[in-house]
Design a protein around this motif. Structure first.
Motif, PDB file in Angstrom:
ATOM      1  N   ALA A  43     -39.927 -34.669  -0.968  1.00 35.99           N
ATOM      2  CA  ALA A  43     -41.304 -34.899  -1.412  1.00 35.99           C
ATOM      3  C   ALA A  43     -42.041 -33.570  -1.574  1.00 35.99           C
ATOM      4  CB  ALA A  43     -42.031 -35.802  -0.427  1.00 35.99           C
ATOM      5  N   GLN A  44     -41.798 -32.634  -0.681  1.00 34.71           N
ATOM      6  CA  GLN A  44     -42.457 -31.333  -0.777  1.00 34.71           C
ATOM      7  C   GLN A  44     -41.995 -30.579  -2.013  1.00 34.71           C
ATOM      8  OE1 GLN A  44     -45.030 -30.091   1.359  1.00 34.71           O
ATOM      9  NE2 GLN A  44     -45.181 -28.868  -0.512  1.00 34.71           N
ATOM     10  N   ALA A  45     -40.723 -30.672  -2.334  1.00 31.86           N
ATOM     11  CA  ALA A  45     -40.213 -30.013  -3.535  1.00 31.86           C
ATOM     12  C   ALA A  45     -40.900 -30.572  -4.778  1.00 31.86           C
ATOM     13  CB  ALA A  45     -38.703 -30.179  -3.631  1.00 31.86           C
ATOM     14  N   ARG A  46     -41.062 -31.890  -4.831  1.00 31.51           N
ATOM     15  CA  ARG A  46     -41.739 -32.513  -5.972  1.00 31.51           C
ATOM     16  C   ARG A  46     -43.222 -32.137  -5.982  1.00 31.51           C
ATOM     17  NH1 ARG A  46     -42.301 -33.519 -11.008  1.00 31.51           N
ATOM     18  NH2 ARG A  46     -43.183 -35.536 -11.516  1.00 31.51           N
ATOM     19  N   ALA A  47     -43.828 -32.100  -4.799  1.00 29.76           N
ATOM     20  CA  ALA A  47     -45.235 -31.706  -4.695  1.00 29.76           C
ATOM     21  C   ALA A  47     -45.439 -30.316  -5.286  1.00 29.76           C
ATOM     22  CB  ALA A  47     -45.687 -31.751  -3.237  1.00 29.76           C
ATOM     23  N   ASP A  48     -44.548 -29.406  -4.952  1.00 33.74           N
ATOM     24  CA  ASP A  48     -44.629 -28.040  -5.482  1.00 33.74           C
ATOM     25  C   ASP A  48     -44.534 -28.037  -7.007  1.00 33.74           C
ATOM     26  OD1 ASP A  48     -44.805 -27.133  -2.855  1.00 33.74           O
ATOM     27  OD2 ASP A  48     -42.685 -26.554  -2.761  1.00 33.74           O
ATOM     28  N   GLU A  49     -43.676 -28.901  -7.555  1.00 35.50           N
ATOM     29  CA  GLU A  49     -43.485 -28.973  -9.008  1.00 35.50           C
ATOM     30  C   GLU A  49     -44.748 -29.439  -9.722  1.00 35.50           C
ATOM     31  OE1 GLU A  49     -40.258 -31.625  -9.756  1.00 35.50           O
ATOM     32  OE2 GLU A  49     -38.746 -30.271  -8.927  1.00 35.50           O
ATOM     33  N   ILE A  50     -45.476 -30.360  -9.113  1.00 35.90           N
ATOM     34  CA  ILE A  50     -46.622 -30.944  -9.811  1.00 35.90           C
ATOM     35  C   ILE A  50     -47.958 -30.348  -9.396  1.00 35.90           C
ATOM     36  CG2 ILE A  50     -45.419 -33.096 -10.316  1.00 35.90           C
ATOM     37  CD1 ILE A  50     -46.968 -34.409  -8.025  1.00 35.90           C
ATOM     38  N   GLY A  51     -47.931 -29.372  -8.505  1.00 38.20           N
ATOM     39  CA  GLY A  51     -49.147 -28.669  -8.160  1.00 38.20           C
ATOM     40  C   GLY A  51     -49.857 -29.123  -6.895  1.00 38.20           C
ATOM     41  N   TRP A 107     -41.579 -40.778   1.949  1.00 33.61           N
ATOM     42  CA  TRP A 107     -42.458 -39.627   1.747  1.00 33.61           C
ATOM     43  C   TRP A 107     -42.902 -39.565   0.299  1.00 33.61           C
ATOM     44  CZ3 TRP A 107     -44.288 -36.625   5.576  1.00 33.61           C
ATOM     45  CH2 TRP A 107     -43.677 -36.736   6.835  1.00 33.61           C
ATOM     46  N   MET A 108     -44.152 -39.142   0.102  1.00 35.29           N
ATOM     47  CA  MET A 108     -44.696 -38.993  -1.244  1.00 35.29           C
ATOM     48  C   MET A 108     -45.350 -37.615  -1.374  1.00 35.29           C
ATOM     49  SD  MET A 108     -46.400 -42.702  -2.006  1.00 35.29           S
ATOM     50  CE  MET A 108     -46.436 -42.439  -3.778  1.00 35.29           C
ATOM     51  N   PRO A 109     -45.311 -37.031  -2.565  1.00 38.56           N
ATOM     52  CA  PRO A 109     -45.988 -35.758  -2.794  1.00 38.56           C
ATOM     53  C   PRO A 109     -47.496 -35.915  -2.680  1.00 38.56           C
ATOM     54  CG  PRO A 109     -44.519 -36.315  -4.619  1.00 38.56           C
ATOM     55  CD  PRO A 109     -44.617 -37.508  -3.747  1.00 38.56           C
ATOM     56  N   CYS A 110     -48.188 -34.828  -2.407  1.00 33.72           N
ATOM     57  CA  CYS A 110     -49.643 -34.736  -2.378  1.00 33.72           C
ATOM     58  C   CYS A 110     -50.229 -35.328  -1.096  1.00 33.72           C
ATOM     59  CB  CYS A 110     -50.265 -35.380  -3.610  1.00 33.72           C
ATOM     60  SG  CYS A 110     -49.637 -34.692  -5.163  1.00 33.72           S
ATOM     61  N   ALA A 111     -51.487 -35.044  -0.867  1.00 36.75           N
ATOM     62  CA  ALA A 111     -52.162 -35.478   0.361  1.00 36.75           C
ATOM     63  C   ALA A 111     -52.308 -36.993   0.430  1.00 36.75           C
ATOM     64  CB  ALA A 111     -53.530 -34.821   0.461  1.00 36.75           C
ATOM     65  N   THR A 165     -36.842 -38.076   2.246  1.00 43.57           N
ATOM     66  CA  THR A 165     -37.106 -36.974   3.182  1.00 43.57           C
ATOM     67  C   THR A 165     -38.385 -36.238   2.815  1.00 43.57           C
ATOM     68  OG1 THR A 165     -35.929 -35.265   1.930  1.00 43.57           O
ATOM     69  CG2 THR A 165     -34.603 -36.615   3.458  1.00 43.57           C
ATOM     70  N   GLU A 166     -38.971 -35.635   3.828  1.00 44.65           N
ATOM     71  CA  GLU A 166     -40.173 -34.836   3.626  1.00 44.65           C
ATOM     72  C   GLU A 166     -39.881 -33.651   2.704  1.00 44.65           C
ATOM     73  OE1 GLU A 166     -43.597 -32.608   6.312  1.00 44.65           O
ATOM     74  OE2 GLU A 166     -41.799 -33.383   7.289  1.00 44.65           O
ATOM     75  N   ALA A 167     -38.710 -33.054   2.844  1.00 41.59           N
ATOM     76  CA  ALA A 167     -38.340 -31.894   2.030  1.00 41.59           C
ATOM     77  C   ALA A 167     -38.276 -32.248   0.544  1.00 41.59           C
ATOM     78  CB  ALA A 167     -37.002 -31.322   2.500  1.00 41.59           C
ATOM     79  N   ALA A 210     -45.977 -43.554 -10.470  1.00 42.15           N
ATOM     80  CA  ALA A 210     -46.045 -42.735  -9.265  1.00 42.15           C
ATOM     81  C   ALA A 210     -45.142 -43.291  -8.180  1.00 42.15           C
ATOM     82  CB  ALA A 210     -47.485 -42.654  -8.759  1.00 42.15           C
ATOM     83  N   HIS A 211     -45.152 -44.594  -8.010  1.00 42.12           N
ATOM     84  CA  HIS A 211     -44.309 -45.178  -6.977  1.00 42.12           C
ATOM     85  C   HIS A 211     -42.840 -45.135  -7.368  1.00 42.12           C
ATOM     86  CE1 HIS A 211     -47.184 -46.437  -4.037  1.00 42.12           C
ATOM     87  NE2 HIS A 211     -47.987 -46.766  -5.019  1.00 42.12           N
ATOM     88  N   GLY A 212     -42.550 -45.373  -8.614  1.00 41.56           N
ATOM     89  CA  GLY A 212     -41.165 -45.357  -9.056  1.00 41.56           C
ATOM     90  C   GLY A 212     -40.532 -43.986  -8.968  1.00 41.56           C
ATOM     91  N   LYS A 213     -41.311 -42.941  -9.161  1.00 41.28           N
ATOM     92  CA  LYS A 213     -40.773 -41.587  -9.160  1.00 41.28           C
ATOM     93  C   LYS A 213     -41.345 -40.733  -8.041  1.00 41.28           C
ATOM     94  CE  LYS A 213     -39.669 -41.578 -14.004  1.00 41.28           C
ATOM     95  NZ  LYS A 213     -39.445 -40.767 -15.156  1.00 41.28           N
ATOM     96  N   GLY A 214     -42.147 -41.334  -7.172  1.00 42.00           N
ATOM     97  CA  GLY A 214     -42.826 -40.554  -6.166  1.00 42.00           C
ATOM     98  C   GLY A 214     -42.435 -40.835  -4.734  1.00 42.00           C
ATOM     99  N   LEU A 215     -41.500 -41.745  -4.497  1.00 37.49           N
ATOM    100  CA  LEU A 215     -41.064 -42.057  -3.137  1.00 37.49           C
ATOM    101  C   LEU A 215     -39.759 -41.338  -2.836  1.00 37.49           C
ATOM    102  CD1 LEU A 215     -41.761 -45.893  -2.978  1.00 37.49           C
ATOM    103  CD2 LEU A 215     -42.956 -44.107  -1.721  1.00 37.49           C
ATOM    104  N   TYR A 216     -39.744 -40.639  -1.720  1.00 36.79           N
ATOM    105  CA  TYR A 216     -38.561 -39.866  -1.337  1.00 36.79           C
ATOM    106  C   TYR A 216     -38.167 -40.197   0.096  1.00 36.79           C
ATOM    107  CZ  TYR A 216     -39.697 -37.364  -5.549  1.00 36.79           C
ATOM    108  OH  TYR A 216     -39.964 -37.059  -6.863  1.00 36.79           O
TER     109      TYR A 216
END
Length: 60
Positions: A25-33, A44-48, A21-23, A13-19
């Motif tokens: 992270a949001q794009a990745r969040a959308d991809e994973i639900g 920035w990281m996806p999800c709450a 920009t907010e945008a 999650a940390h290796g592939k989840g840190l971005y």
């Protein structure tokens, strides 16, 4: 290290989840639900939160 034993995807999650920009992270969040993003040490990281991120990644 204990966290990695308890949550094997924690490192992933940390290796592939840190971005940068907010945008991104949001794009990745959308991809994973996820519907939101959160900040973690000026990145920035996806999800709450990380718990939700790990839960969504386990579904993949």
């Amino acid at each position: 290290m204990l966290a990695l034993a308890a949550y094997p995807l924690a490192g992933l999650a940390h290796g592939k989840g840190l971005y940068s920009t907010e945008a991104e992270a949001q794009a990745r969040a959308d991809e994973i639900g996820c519907t939101t993003v959160h900040q973690n040490n000026e990145k920035w990281m996806p999800c709450a939160d990380e718990r939700e991120l790990h839960r969504q990644l386990r579904k993949q």
